[in-house]
Design a protein around this motif. Structure first.
Motif, short mmCIF file in Angstrom:
data_model
loop_
_atom_site.label_atom_id
_atom_site.label_comp_id
_atom_site.label_asym_id
_atom_site.label_seq_id
_atom_site.Cartn_x
_atom_site.Cartn_y
_atom_site.Cartn_z
N ILE A 194 0.86 -1.19 0.00
CA ILE A 194 0.00 0.00 0.00
C ILE A 194 0.89 1.23 0.00
O ILE A 194 1.77 1.35 0.86
N PRO A 195 0.71 2.17 -0.95
CA PRO A 195 1.56 3.36 -1.01
C PRO A 195 1.48 4.18 0.27
O PRO A 195 0.44 4.22 0.95
N ASP A 196 2.59 4.84 0.59
CA ASP A 196 2.61 5.72 1.76
C ASP A 196 1.99 7.09 1.45
O ASP A 196 1.63 7.82 2.37
N THR A 197 1.88 7.43 0.16
CA THR A 197 1.31 8.73 -0.23
C THR A 197 -0.17 8.78 0.14
O THR A 197 -0.94 7.87 -0.22
N PRO A 198 -0.62 9.81 0.84
CA PRO A 198 -2.05 9.92 1.18
C PRO A 198 -2.92 9.97 -0.07
O PRO A 198 -2.57 10.61 -1.06
N LEU A 199 -4.03 9.28 -0.04
CA LEU A 199 -4.99 9.27 -1.14
C LEU A 199 -6.37 9.56 -0.55
O LEU A 199 -7.01 8.68 0.02
N MET A 200 -6.81 10.82 -0.65
CA MET A 200 -8.07 11.25 -0.05
C MET A 200 -9.22 11.02 -1.03
O MET A 200 -9.21 11.54 -2.15
#
Length: 415
Positions: free
Chosen positions: A296-302
């Protein structure tokens, strides 16, 4: 409720008012355009007259006239040029060597032209208004007939007999509306069909363990037996009761799903949310001696979504993966965003899927594992509510199965 007469009267008055305003604006445009042309001709002639006549040639109160203009030299002085209308004449008065030059044009033809234009506009408005009234009456009649026809067909629909509306009896103008109705009716028909199948499955699933309990009790009570026989019978009955409790628990999950469908959405970091679910199953993997990890990517995905429905899908995927994966084998949770489509995948190393057809139907089971067979059915319902889709397939290396939830992201927010 507005009647047919009120609707026609309201639309007609609105159209007449709009037509009157447009006609008045058109007449004003032509009116000012005509007088603008007259003033331009008078101004051009005045300039030409000043060039051709010198002061020595100008006499007091002389009057000259040609086919179009009348020229007068008036014995008074004006400070600036101005126009003056009198009867059927339009005049330009302007300074000329301490006198006033008056150039007059007869505008009878222009006035008659404007009068004819006004009559033509009025006649056109009357004809157009009459045609509009006839068309509106017929169109309103058509709408009324179509509405009555649709109402009669809809009133005949019953939950046990949902039929598509007859498009042949509806004008082409309203066929897209009928197609929309038929699409909704098809979804209702599918829903009631699933509901009937679900109730039939519930009855069957509960009937079997109850029959087993009853039969065992009857057999044991036929004659006096040893204590161990009674204990064994009770233990087997407890297992049957546990099976029924599992079915009832799953049915309660169905009720909770129905209540979640009524709740609103909220904006969450879906990657962080998935990591929270993954942490719970990490503990389960340690207890069951299975290898579990996530990508799972660490970049936030809102995204704006109902988190409970998303959890319903992902947890079901992981529960199935853990159920069919042996000890020491691995399970992977992945999250990928491609072309604004979010894909959440669970990959296991279990026995795979022998038949993918109708796998999301209620009480559909794979293999000989326990369970009520409602998990994927609930996950499919949740996916439909979110506007997404579920795909189940075997791995290409035939070493397990892949469960995919795909969702086109709306109002995507990245931080």
């Amino acid at each position: 409720m507005l009647s047919k007469g009120h609707i026609i009267r309201g639309i007609s008055l609105s159209f007449i008012a709009a037509l009157a305003v447009c006609s008045f604006c058109l007449y004003l445009f032509l009116y000012f355009a005509a007088y603008g042309a007259i003033e331009a001709r008078l101004t051009d002639f005045a300039k030409e007259f000043n060039v051709k006549n010198t002061e020595s040639q100008i006499q007091n109160s002389i009057v000259k006239q040609n086919s179009t203009f009348t020229i007068q030299i008036l014995d008074f002085e004006t400070s600036k040029p101005y126009f003056k209308k009198q009867d059927h004449c339009y005049s330009l008065l302007m300074p000329l060597s301490q006198k006033t030059l008056k150039i007059t044009q007869n505008i009878t033809q222009e006035l008659e032209f404007l009068h004819k234009i006004a009559q033509a506009i009025l006649l056109f408005d009357c004809v157009l208004g009459l045609c509009f009234l006839v068309i509106l009456t017929q169109f309103t009649k058509l709408i009324q007939q179509t509405t009555q026809s649709l109402s009669m067909q809809l009133l005949k629909i019953q939950p046990q007999d949902i039929r598509a509306l007859d498009e042949n009896a509806i004008p082409n103008l309203f066929k897209p509306l009928v197609s929309g109705f038929n699409h909704t009716l098809k979804r209702m028909q599918d829903y009631f069909s699933q509901e009937k199948q679900l109730y039939a499955g519930i009855a069957h699933e509960l009937k079997t363990p109850l029959a087993v309990i009853k039969t065992k009790c009857e057999v044991v009570l036929l004659k006096k037996r040893e204590k161990d026989v009674y204990i064994k019978a009770l233990e087997e009955n407890i297992q049957s009761v546990n099976t029924m409790q599992g079915i009832i628990k799953t049915l309660l999950s169905l009720g909770r799903l129905e209540s979640e469908l009524l709740k609103g959405t909220e904006t969450i970091d879906v990657n962080a949310y998935l990591k929270g679910i993954a942490s719970d199953f990490t503990l389960i993997s340690q207890k069951e001696n299975k290898i579990f990890y996530h990508k799972i990517p660490d970049t936030p995905l809102m995204i704006t979504i109902n988190p409970a429905l998303l959890a319903q899908i992902v947890r079901n995927f992981l529960q199935n993966a853990f159920k069919f994966t042996e000890k020491g084998k691995e399970i992977v949770l992945e999250s990928v965003l491609e072309n604004e489509i979010l894909k959440i995948c669970v990959i296991d190393t279990g026995c795979g899927i022998s038949s993918i057809d109708d796998l999301c139907m209620p009480f559909k089971r794979v293999g000989h594992k326990g369970g009520a067979g409602l998990g994927l059915f609930l996950a499919k319902q949740a996916a439909n509510a979110l506007g997404g889709d579920i795909i189940l397939e075997n791995r290409k290396d035939t070493r397990g199965a892949i469960a995919i939830f795909s969702l086109r992201i709306k109002d995507l927010k990245k931080e």
